[in-house]
Scaffold this active site. Structure first.
Site, PDB file in Angstrom:
ATOM      1  N   LYS A  79       0.868  -1.179   0.000  1.00 56.49           N
ATOM      2  CA  LYS A  79       0.000   0.000   0.000  1.00 56.49           C
ATOM      3  C   LYS A  79       0.901   1.225   0.000  1.00 56.49           C
ATOM      4  CE  LYS A  79      -4.468   1.028   0.716  1.00 56.49           C
ATOM      5  NZ  LYS A  79      -5.710   0.394   0.351  1.00 56.49           N
ATOM      6  N   GLY A 177     -19.062   8.258   6.193  1.00 64.38           N
ATOM      7  CA  GLY A 177     -18.257   8.474   4.979  1.00 64.38           C
ATOM      8  C   GLY A 177     -19.093   8.245   3.736  1.00 64.38           C
ATOM      9  N   GLY A 179     -18.089   8.859   0.486  1.00 67.22           N
ATOM     10  CA  GLY A 179     -17.216   8.950  -0.681  1.00 67.22           C
ATOM     11  C   GLY A 179     -17.594   7.889  -1.692  1.00 67.22           C
ATOM     12  N   VAL A 181     -17.125   4.625  -2.037  1.00 73.71           N
ATOM     13  CA  VAL A 181     -17.742   3.371  -1.595  1.00 73.71           C
ATOM     14  C   VAL A 181     -18.995   3.646  -0.772  1.00 73.71           C
ATOM     15  CG1 VAL A 181     -17.394   1.200  -0.372  1.00 73.71           C
ATOM     16  CG2 VAL A 181     -15.462   2.262  -1.523  1.00 73.71           C
TER      17      VAL A 181
END
Ligand code: NAD
Length: 347
Positions: A79, A177, A179, A181
């Site tokens: 990552k 959240g 965003g 997804v």
């Protein structure tokens, strides 16, 4: 510092790329490549310090090892974190410098989108570096809708395990959240009749969700603790700890965010409170399945990828059942599966 050292345990390599002129500070963590080359997205986030960025990349790259292993993919864990504000600092010059870093890594690390790195950014990098997938030109596109589909199916598997039915009508889901997804997950939940309570630090997104889904709005600071049947964290990690777990009201945690637990051991506190936790790296593996499919021999096949995503609820149900039978936290059972696959490959 201690958290960073603990997280460092077991990594094969960590690269740091700096280009002062173009504003790049990038960390690439390669955790474990026993199952294949390291694959995992690039996060762009304004961490307050280099150490905070390091802790993030170490935890994220380790999570990718587990994610690929449980999903049965021939990839290792990697990552990247670019320490920058995606709204202010993500210039073409910075992305160009990052693309050069990817080229210099010479196939040791394959990347894609994550928080703060959009499809347009991935396309821009792809013109300069080959080792990025999830692009629109000749690639599989943004993996987020596939991640959301896996989370949606996994959330329903958790609901069925806990309540005996996966019917979402009237079930209250708290989504943190909104965003890529989180929004896509809200669309799916709303389409099946779930009630939504949502929060985001971006208040425009919250207003949009209220208008589009009739969602109730919560403060970003309160969303973890609202009364809800299911909590779906779809923002950042480090959420569940001995401080926050006693205050949770939802009976199920099933969301996309990586590294939701502050510490691996905190899953035991969730279990003791009777909260069913869908391990993050199991439920959110859809995006990885999608980008991995692009790198497979023969190239990307959407249908086969979506079939693979339907394994997520089956894998989760098996983990929930084993965890119940052995009275162990779900993430311990999941990490046993990952470790066994890595050990098998090594032997
Ligand atoms: P994104 O950047 O599109 O969305 C993240 C959202 O969270 C943003 O709207 C942001 O404003 C919001 N946010 C940040 N901090 C918040 C806070 N404290 N409270 C409320 N909202 C907050 O990212 P994404 O691609 O949707 O990813 C969401 C999570 O899922 C991340 O943890 C990511 O690592 C994980 N994940 C994503 C994918 C994928 O395919 N995109 C795959 C696996 C895991």
């Amino acid at each position: 510092q201690a958290a960073a050292l603990e997280a460092y345990d077991g990594h094969e390599r960590v690269w740091c790329g700096r280009d002062e002129e173009r504003g790049l500070v990038a960390l690439v963590g390669i955790h474990n490549t026993a199952l294949g080359p390291a694959l995992g997205g690039t996060r762009v986030w304004p961490h307050e310090s280099f150490e905070a960025g390091m802790t993030d990349v170490l935890r994220l790259s380790r999570g990718m090892t587990y994610k690929a292993a449980v999903a049965g993919l021939p990839f290792g864990g990697g990552k990247a974190v670019i320490i920058a504000d995606p709204k202010k600092d993500k210039t073409e010059a910075l992305l160009e410098a990052y693309a050069e870093m990817l080229v210099a890594l010479d196939g040791q690390y394959y990347t894609g989108e994550d928080v703060g790195l959009t499809l347009a950014d991935a396309d821009f990098i792809r013109e300069r570096a080959p080792n990025i997938s999830g692009t629109s030109k000749g690639g599989s596109g943004n993996p987020s809708p596939v991640t959301a589909e896996g989370v949606f199916l996994g959330l329903k598997a958790a609901l069925a395990h806990k309540s005996g039915s996966d019917r979402l009508a009237g079930v209250l889901v708290a989504v943190q959240g909104l965003g890529s997804v989180g929004w896509s997950l809200c669309e799916k939940l709303h389409a099946e009749g779930a009630e939504l309570v949502v929060a985001d630090i971006d208040t425009d997104a919250v207003d949009r969700a209220a208008n589009t889904f009739g969602a109730r709005m919560a403060d970003a600071g309160d969303i973890l603790f609202v009364e809800a049947d299911i909590l779906a964290p779809c923002a950042l990690g480090g959420l569940f700890s001995s401080d926050t777990i006693p205050q949770l009201k939802a009976g199920i945690i099933a969301g996309a965010a990586n590294n939701q637990l502050a510490r691996h051991e905190d899953a035991r506190l969730l279990m003791e409170r009777g909260i069913l936790y869908a391990p993050d790296y199991v439920i959110n593996a859809g995006g990885l399945m999608n980008v991995a499919a692009e790198l497979a021999p023969g190239g990307y096949n959407r249908e086969a990828t979506m079939r693979k995503v339907t394994e997520i609820p089956r894998t989760l149900t098996a983990i929930f059942q084993k965890a119940d039978a052995e009275k162990r936290p779900t993430n311990e059972v999941a990490s046993d599966i990952a470790m066994a696959r890595i050990a098998d490959k090594r032997s």
